[in-house]
Structures are given as C-alpha cells and as structure tokens.
Design a protein around this motif. Structure first.
Motif, mmCIF file in Angstrom:
data_model
loop_
_atom_site.group_PDB
_atom_site.id
_atom_site.type_symbol
_atom_site.label_atom_id
_atom_site.label_comp_id
_atom_site.label_asym_id
_atom_site.label_seq_id
_atom_site.Cartn_x
_atom_site.Cartn_y
_atom_site.Cartn_z
ATOM 1 N N VAL A 46 0.852 -1.189 0.000
ATOM 2 C CA VAL A 46 0.000 0.000 0.000
ATOM 3 C C VAL A 46 0.888 1.239 0.000
ATOM 4 O O VAL A 46 1.730 1.400 0.881
ATOM 5 C CB VAL A 46 -0.941 0.009 1.219
ATOM 6 N N GLY A 47 0.693 2.096 -0.999
ATOM 7 C CA GLY A 47 1.528 3.277 -1.102
ATOM 8 C C GLY A 47 0.771 4.584 -1.143
ATOM 9 O O GLY A 47 0.830 5.385 -0.210
ATOM 10 N N SER A 48 0.020 4.809 -2.210
ATOM 11 C CA SER A 48 -0.530 6.139 -2.468
ATOM 12 C C SER A 48 -1.429 6.652 -1.355
ATOM 13 O O SER A 48 -1.381 7.831 -0.998
ATOM 14 C CB SER A 48 -1.297 6.147 -3.800
ATOM 15 N N THR A 49 -2.268 5.785 -0.791
ATOM 16 C CA THR A 49 -3.167 6.261 0.255
ATOM 17 C C THR A 49 -2.403 6.667 1.519
ATOM 18 O O THR A 49 -2.792 7.600 2.224
ATOM 19 C CB THR A 49 -4.256 5.197 0.556
ATOM 20 N N ILE A 50 -1.280 5.985 1.790
ATOM 21 C CA ILE A 50 -0.428 6.354 2.925
ATOM 22 C C ILE A 50 0.306 7.657 2.634
ATOM 23 O O ILE A 50 0.358 8.567 3.469
ATOM 24 C CB ILE A 50 0.555 5.220 3.248
ATOM 25 N N VAL A 51 0.848 7.763 1.429
ATOM 26 C CA VAL A 51 1.578 8.979 1.046
ATOM 27 C C VAL A 51 0.633 10.179 1.008
ATOM 28 O O VAL A 51 1.018 11.301 1.367
ATOM 29 C CB VAL A 51 2.285 8.767 -0.306
ATOM 30 N N SER A 52 -0.612 9.941 0.604
ATOM 31 C CA SER A 52 -1.602 11.018 0.592
ATOM 32 C C SER A 52 -1.886 11.519 2.008
ATOM 33 O O SER A 52 -2.036 12.727 2.239
ATOM 34 C CB SER A 52 -2.894 10.512 -0.054
ATOM 35 N N LYS A 53 -1.935 10.609 2.965
ATOM 36 C CA LYS A 53 -2.147 11.010 4.363
ATOM 37 C C LYS A 53 -0.949 11.801 4.879
ATOM 38 O O LYS A 53 -1.120 12.793 5.614
ATOM 39 C CB LYS A 53 -2.375 9.771 5.230
ATOM 40 N N ILE A 54 0.240 11.386 4.493
ATOM 41 C CA ILE A 54 1.446 12.128 4.887
ATOM 42 C C ILE A 54 1.409 13.535 4.295
ATOM 43 O O ILE A 54 1.753 14.524 4.969
ATOM 44 C CB ILE A 54 2.709 11.369 4.439
ATOM 45 N N GLU A 55 0.959 13.643 3.051
ATOM 46 C CA GLU A 55 0.830 14.963 2.421
ATOM 47 C C GLU A 55 -0.157 15.833 3.196
ATOM 48 O O GLU A 55 0.116 17.017 3.464
ATOM 49 C CB GLU A 55 0.359 14.799 0.974
ATOM 50 N N GLU A 56 -1.281 15.251 3.581
ATOM 51 C CA GLU A 56 -2.296 15.988 4.337
ATOM 52 C C GLU A 56 -1.751 16.480 5.679
ATOM 53 O O GLU A 56 -2.009 17.607 6.102
ATOM 54 C CB GLU A 56 -3.507 15.080 4.568
ATOM 55 N N LEU A 57 -0.984 15.613 6.344
ATOM 56 C CA LEU A 57 -0.460 15.943 7.672
ATOM 57 C C LEU A 57 0.863 16.701 7.610
ATOM 58 O O LEU A 57 1.372 17.140 8.652
ATOM 59 C CB LEU A 57 -0.248 14.654 8.477
#
Length: 271
Positions: free
Chosen positions: A229-240
């Motif tokens: 799993v990559g993009s959904t985790i990276v998207s959360k990092i971007e948000e935070l």
C-alpha cells in the motif's frame, strides 16, 4: 538472502508492506513514519527514492518525490537514513524502491556497499524489465539482498512461470495497468492472475497498485499472501505534512497518522 527477509517470508499472512518516500515531508520525519508503520503492523517497508521522471508513479507519489527532492534527498542519503531508522528501533526489512537511472548514477558496487553498511534488505527497480535483470539479480544474491520482481495481469503464462521461479523476497503483483494511485476497481481477470502467480512462485505473492482500504484487501485475502500500500499512505502524509513539520504539532500529527493506520492495516486474523 538476509535473515530479515527469511523471517518476513515465514510470517503469518496477510503480509503488509507500506510504501513511503524518503525525505517526505523531511528526512527526520521519514524515520518517525517508518517507526509508526512498524508499530502499526508493517512486515516490511518499501522506501521510495525520489526521482524527477517516475514512470510508474501517479500524482500522489510524484508530489511526494517533488517535496523530497526539494529537501535534497538522494539515493545515497536515503540509504544512510535507513541506519537512522535502525537506530530508532526499526527491525523489519527495508526494500529500496528506485528507478534504474539513479542506481546507475550511484554505481551498483557503491549501492551494495551502502546496503551492507546501512542494513538494507532488498531492492525493487520498477523500470527494469525482468529479462534485463539477471545480472543485477545475481549481484543481489551475492550481496545477500533480495531483488523484488514484478508481474502484471498482462504477463504471459510462460513469462509468469519464469518470473515466479526466480523471484527473491516476494513477488510483487500489479493489480491494474497504469500508474500508482487509489482505485475503486482492478484489472479484469485479477483473481486468475493471482492464482497463477501463486502457483508459479516459490516466494510470497503480494498485490499492490491501487489498494486503499482494508475492505479492498479483504477482497483478495484468499488470493494472495499480502498487500503493498503506497498512495493512500503517502496522501495522508501529504495531508499531515504541515503539522508534521511543526514542532508544537508533530506529536499530535504522528498520533493522527497512527490512528489512520489502525483503520487501514489488514488484521492478521479477520473478524
């Protein structure tokens, strides 16, 4: 093959391998994120190396690469960062995800020296065709690293058998054609592809590209050995990201990230 990869292969399914980009939102925070992922149940970590022309990456990971490049992250610096992760308590395997141009610029021998020095366990080169990877695969074996192979739903039966038989670490099965990114549907014939991959492979078969929820993982739980799993985790990092970079907000942001992971990471025993 290193002991960490052997231990990984023997773990109970479903295996969970998250992807993050080295240097996003900062090198120090990358270490904190890796530790949070391990605490959440990650069985191994894919550490992406930022690159200006990431052929396999969708917009989310492209933006992460841009942020990391603005932090002057390089392949060599990312490998050094793994030692910081180990010092902070990371014990799971780390697989370097890099495009071949960066590996070529650094030099394969230098890469292997750094991999040994910084306790790196594997390598994944998404733009290197399997047929051209034999020499690199042999070199990885000589240096106690696993070269992770990829297969797609369009891979022919004969080619899939050849890839499966020579795979190291695990076999990365791509769920859909195109670039990375969260999806609501997957390639037609995906179940048959995964069944064929498991029949062909002597190592665990993991599915990646587009998985963004525990429910999607449950859809494939009987068809594979684990999930990337990559993009959904990276998207959360971007948000935070803004809060992760603020000293007064960092602890709270890391807790929010951990809470997010608690709802995402596949349960070892589904209820």
């Amino acid at each position: 093959m290193g002991n960490r990869i052997k231990e990984f292969q023997q773990k109970k399914s479903p295996l969970f391998v998250p992807f993050i980009t080295a240097g996003d939102p900062s090198p120090d925070i990358t270490v904190d994120l890796a530790i949070a992922l391990q605490k959440a149940g990650a069985d191994a970590l894919e550490l992406g190396i930022p690159y200006s022309d990431p052929l396999a990456d969708g917009p989310v990971i492209q933006r992460a690469s841009k942020r990391a490049l603005e932090n002057d992250m390089t392949l060599e610096k990312a490998m050094v960062l793994v030692s910081d992760m180990r010092g902070a308590g990371l014990t799971i395997p780390v697989i370097i995800f890099t495009y071949y141009n960066l590996l070529l610029q650094l030099g394969e021998q230098k890469f292997f020296e750094l991999a040994a020095q910084h306790e790196i366990d594997g390598l994944l080169v998404p733009d290197m065709p399997f047929e051209e990877s034999k020499d690199l695969q042999a070199s990885c074996s000589d240096h106690d690293l696993s070269l992770i192979s990829l297969a797609a739903p369009t891979t022919s039966e004969g080619r899939l058998k050849e890839i499966g038989e020579s795979s190291q670490g695990f076999l990365y099965c791509i769920s859909s054609l195109g670039v990375t990114g969260a999806r609501t549907s997957f390639a037609s014939g995906i179940d048959r592809f995964l069944n064929d991959a498991r029949a062909a492979s002597s190592v665990p078969v993991l599915i990646g590209f587009g998985l963004s929820s525990r429910e999607q993982m449950q859809q494939f739980e009987e068809k594979c050995d684990g999930f990337i799993v990559g993009s959904t985790i990276v998207s959360k990092i971007e948000e935070l990201g803004p809060d992760l970079l603020r000293e007064d907000k960092q602890r709270e942001a890391l807790q929010t990230f951990s809470d997010f992971l608690a709802a995402l990471v596949p349960l070892k025993v589904y209820s």
